[in-house]
Scaffold this active site. Structure first.
Site, PDB file in Angstrom:
ATOM      1  N   GLY A 229       0.682  -1.358   0.279  1.00 26.58           N
ATOM      2  CA  GLY A 229       0.004   0.334   0.582  1.00 26.58           C
ATOM      3  C   GLY A 229       0.590   1.459  -0.090  1.00 26.58           C
ATOM      4  O   GLY A 229       0.385   2.950  -0.455  1.00 26.58           O
ATOM      5  N   GLU A 268       4.520  -5.828   3.263  1.00 22.20           N
ATOM      6  CA  GLU A 268       4.381  -7.220   1.933  1.00 22.20           C
ATOM      7  C   GLU A 268       4.082  -5.554   0.472  1.00 22.20           C
ATOM      8  O   GLU A 268       3.934  -6.001  -0.167  1.00 22.20           O
ATOM      9  CB  GLU A 268       2.978  -7.444   1.674  1.00 22.20           C
ATOM     10  CG  GLU A 268       2.706  -8.859   2.503  1.00 22.20           C
ATOM     11  CD  GLU A 268       1.751  -9.421   3.012  1.00 22.20           C
ATOM     12  OE1 GLU A 268       0.391  -8.679   2.315  1.00 22.20           O
ATOM     13  OE2 GLU A 268       1.333 -10.075   3.573  1.00 22.20           O
ATOM     14  N   GLY A 270       4.828  -4.285  -2.912  1.00 22.37           N
ATOM     15  CA  GLY A 270       5.349  -4.297  -4.300  1.00 22.37           C
ATOM     16  C   GLY A 270       5.268  -3.099  -4.418  1.00 22.37           C
ATOM     17  O   GLY A 270       6.273  -3.109  -5.054  1.00 22.37           O
ATOM     18  N   ARG A 271       4.421  -2.594  -4.804  1.00 19.94           N
ATOM     19  CA  ARG A 271       4.781  -0.909  -5.622  1.00 19.94           C
ATOM     20  C   ARG A 271       6.092  -0.337  -5.007  1.00 19.94           C
ATOM     21  O   ARG A 271       6.726  -0.041  -6.285  1.00 19.94           O
ATOM     22  CB  ARG A 271       3.162   0.133  -5.530  1.00 19.94           C
ATOM     23  CG  ARG A 271       3.839   1.309  -6.663  1.00 19.94           C
ATOM     24  CD  ARG A 271       2.361   1.877  -6.265  1.00 19.94           C
ATOM     25  NE  ARG A 271       1.157   1.370  -5.598  1.00 19.94           N
ATOM     26  CZ  ARG A 271       0.125   0.874  -6.968  1.00 19.94           C
ATOM     27  NH1 ARG A 271       0.323   1.387  -8.445  1.00 19.94           N
ATOM     28  NH2 ARG A 271      -0.861   0.170  -6.345  1.00 19.94           N
ATOM     29  N   ARG A 306      -1.646  -0.482 -16.692  1.00 23.52           N
ATOM     30  CA  ARG A 306      -2.993   0.911 -15.690  1.00 23.52           C
ATOM     31  C   ARG A 306      -3.670   2.037 -15.967  1.00 23.52           C
ATOM     32  O   ARG A 306      -4.437   2.827 -15.753  1.00 23.52           O
ATOM     33  CB  ARG A 306      -1.761   1.069 -15.016  1.00 23.52           C
ATOM     34  CG  ARG A 306      -1.231   0.024 -13.801  1.00 23.52           C
ATOM     35  CD  ARG A 306      -0.437   0.188 -12.795  1.00 23.52           C
ATOM     36  NE  ARG A 306      -0.503   0.920 -11.419  1.00 23.52           N
ATOM     37  CZ  ARG A 306      -0.940   2.321 -11.344  1.00 23.52           C
ATOM     38  NH1 ARG A 306      -0.269   3.565 -11.832  1.00 23.52           N
ATOM     39  NH2 ARG A 306      -1.459   2.865 -10.779  1.00 23.52           N
ATOM     40  N   TYR A 310      -6.808   2.120 -14.482  1.00 29.48           N
ATOM     41  CA  TYR A 310      -7.553   2.837 -14.257  1.00 29.48           C
ATOM     42  C   TYR A 310      -7.418   4.370 -14.331  1.00 29.48           C
ATOM     43  O   TYR A 310      -7.121   5.109 -13.333  1.00 29.48           O
ATOM     44  CB  TYR A 310      -6.182   2.628 -12.806  1.00 29.48           C
ATOM     45  CG  TYR A 310      -5.931   1.510 -12.388  1.00 29.48           C
ATOM     46  CD1 TYR A 310      -7.234   0.700 -11.278  1.00 29.48           C
ATOM     47  CD2 TYR A 310      -5.201   0.656 -12.123  1.00 29.48           C
ATOM     48  CE1 TYR A 310      -7.160  -0.825 -11.310  1.00 29.48           C
ATOM     49  CE2 TYR A 310      -5.118  -0.292 -11.269  1.00 29.48           C
ATOM     50  CZ  TYR A 310      -5.885  -1.062 -10.652  1.00 29.48           C
ATOM     51  OH  TYR A 310      -5.071  -1.801 -10.340  1.00 29.48           O
ATOM     52  N   CYS A 337      -7.626  -2.771 -30.279  1.00 29.74           N
ATOM     53  CA  CYS A 337      -9.071  -1.825 -30.916  1.00 29.74           C
ATOM     54  C   CYS A 337      -9.500  -1.490 -29.605  1.00 29.74           C
ATOM     55  O   CYS A 337     -10.824  -2.387 -29.508  1.00 29.74           O
ATOM     56  CB  CYS A 337      -9.786  -2.923 -31.726  1.00 29.74           C
ATOM     57  SG  CYS A 337      -8.833  -3.281 -32.752  1.00 29.74           S
ATOM     58  N   GLU A 338      -9.658  -0.846 -28.816  1.00 33.36           N
ATOM     59  CA  GLU A 338     -10.125   0.340 -27.139  1.00 33.36           C
ATOM     60  C   GLU A 338      -9.216   0.692 -27.185  1.00 33.36           C
ATOM     61  O   GLU A 338      -8.608   1.674 -27.042  1.00 33.36           O
ATOM     62  CB  GLU A 338      -9.157  -0.999 -26.183  1.00 33.36           C
ATOM     63  CG  GLU A 338     -10.054  -2.500 -25.613  1.00 33.36           C
ATOM     64  CD  GLU A 338     -11.589  -2.164 -25.044  1.00 33.36           C
ATOM     65  OE1 GLU A 338     -11.697  -0.727 -25.205  1.00 33.36           O
ATOM     66  OE2 GLU A 338     -12.099  -3.150 -25.198  1.00 33.36           O
TER      67      GLU A 338
END
Ligand SMILES: *Cc1c(COP(=O)(O)O)cnc(C)c1O
Length: 420
Positions: A229, A268, A270-271, A306, A310, A337-338
């Site tokens: 976090g 823990e 990550g980021r 991402r 988001y 194609c998005e």
């Protein structure tokens, strides 16, 4: 601000050696961040970071983190397999999963890993799949909104994770009856937060709760797991997260609530660990001018999801043009194609020419790993920029054969180049 520690020629040299797109990770940066975190928590004799494998599941990176004293936080069978293959076992591994196949408990128990239970019904699954160890961790969900002071940091009442407060005591009583002697407490209540009061606030809640539960149940309170976090500055105007201040903040709370010690601290992250030391390197391959100016690149959301998922901001620099005025406005896109396949929307950038090398920052966590194969596009290679200044491919790019591999049961297998 994002991490500008590597010069443009590092990316340019890499792009001479390997075809774009690729993620490039800086070994020295990974090691330095692990050391900074360990230093910030050096006051705690039993501190350990369990890197969240999902953030960057590459064995070369996991081995580097092992050398720096980190363990791994796994949440699936494949992540446990990866941990084992990289030499992690016992106290170096946590299984922190939810709604997963119960066999994964057995796999984690065989590895001697710490088990973090997500729900009260998991107790029975653990009992029948691998058995109950002497120490079990429970994931806590306080419900409602999680606030520190006037700041709302998260919305646990809407989150699928963890035990409700009223279930913790019941869960521990059941576990005690099954032979458990000690417990840990885990919670993840705020994501990508640069607020230095988050970890100390979370530690206060978990330490007080654990102390109370230990007194009520007679079980030993073995550790708090502050989970992930901690955020990073994706935007240029955002300051670096001060991990030293976070460690100090947790120390103060710890000394206040458990002056007697004996409770280990785990994280823990990550980021925070690897996010800023990875970059997606891609080339401008197309330019079109319609209602807006579009730069098409050879990467897409397949390589970095991402922004599409988001609306996340990732800083972009153009190699060789860092000092140029940002006097052009572009949407920087991939080829899917998005219409959400855009790395930047109406972004001020220097003038971009086809062939320019673009560097998308902060892709070292939840970058490659979140990728997918939409439109039959394949995931990129990963390159390690080593401490010696060498470039080492630590994962090759996917090929069409990888994409078709699971069609080995189809009549067209041979035509697709797959062995049937
Ligand atoms: C995703 C996750 C992490 C890592 O989160 P970051 O935001 O990358 O720090 C840690 N623990 C658990 C249980 C997770 O699901």
């Amino acid at each position: 601000m994002p991490n500008f520690s590597l010069r443009d020629d590092v990316f340019e040299r890499a792009a001479e050696l390997f075809p774009t797109p690729f993620h490039l990770y800086d070994e020295q940066g990974i090691r330095q961040r692990a050391r900074n975190l360990n230093k910030a928590f050096a006051w705690c004799p039993d501190f350990r970071e369990y890197f969240a494998v999902k953030a960057l599941p590459n064995p070369a990176v996991l081995r580097i983190l092992k050398e720096e004293g980190c363990g791994l936080d796994c949440s699936s069978a494949t992540e446990l397999t990866l941990a084992k293959a990289c030499g992690f076992s016992g106290d170096e591994v946590i299984l922190s999963a939810n709604a997963m196949p119960p066999e994964e408990f057995a796999q984690a128990r065989a590895l001697g890993a710490h088990i973090n239970l997500d729900d009260i019904t998991d107790i029975e699954l653990l009992r029948t799949h691998g058995g109950i160890p002497e120490c079990v961790c429970l994931r806590y969900n306080p419900g409602g909104q999680f606030s520190i002071g006037n700041t709302i940091m998260g919305n646990p009442g809407e989150a699928k994770y963890g035990f409700m407060p009223s279930q913790l005591r019941e869960g521990l009583d059941i576990l005690k009856g099954l032979g458990v002697r000690a417990f840990g407490l885990h919670a993840f209540l705020s994501s990508n937060t640069r607020d230095e009061t988050y970890y100390p606030g979370l530690a206060r809640e978990l330490l007080s709760l654990g102390k109370r539960l230990a007194a009520e149940t007679g079980l030993r309170f073995a550790y708090v797991d502050l989970s992930g976090g901690i955020g990073i500055p994706y935007r240029p105007e955002e300051p670096e997260t001060d991990v030293q201040a976070i460690g100090e903040g947790v120390r103060k709370v710890y000394e206040e609530i458990v002056p007697e010690g004996g409770v280990a601290v785990k994280t823990e992250l990550g980021r925070w660990m690897t996010g800023p030391v990875g970059w997606l390197v891609t080339r401008a391959v197309h330019e079109k001018k319609i209602y807006r100016d579009y730069i098409g690149t050879d990467a897409s959301a397949v390589n970095l999801m991402r922004p599409a998922m988001y609306g996340a901001y990732h800083h972009i620099t153009v190699c060789g043009k860092r000092d140029w005025p940002a006097d052009h406005v572009y949407d920087v896109t991939g080829s899917l194609c998005e219409n959400n396949d855009k790395f930047a929307i109406e972004r001020n950038l220097p003038e971009i020419r086809i062939g320019d090398l673009l560097v998308i920052h902060d892709t070292g966590a939840h970058g490659w790993s979140m990728g997918y194969n939409y439109n039959g596009r394949t995931r990129s290679a990963e390159i390690l920029y080593t401490e010696d200044g060498d470039y080492r491919m630590i994962r090759r790019a996917e090929t069409a054969a990888d994409y078709f591999a699971t069609l080995d049961i189809d009549p067209a297998a041979e035509a697709l180049g797959v062995r049937r």
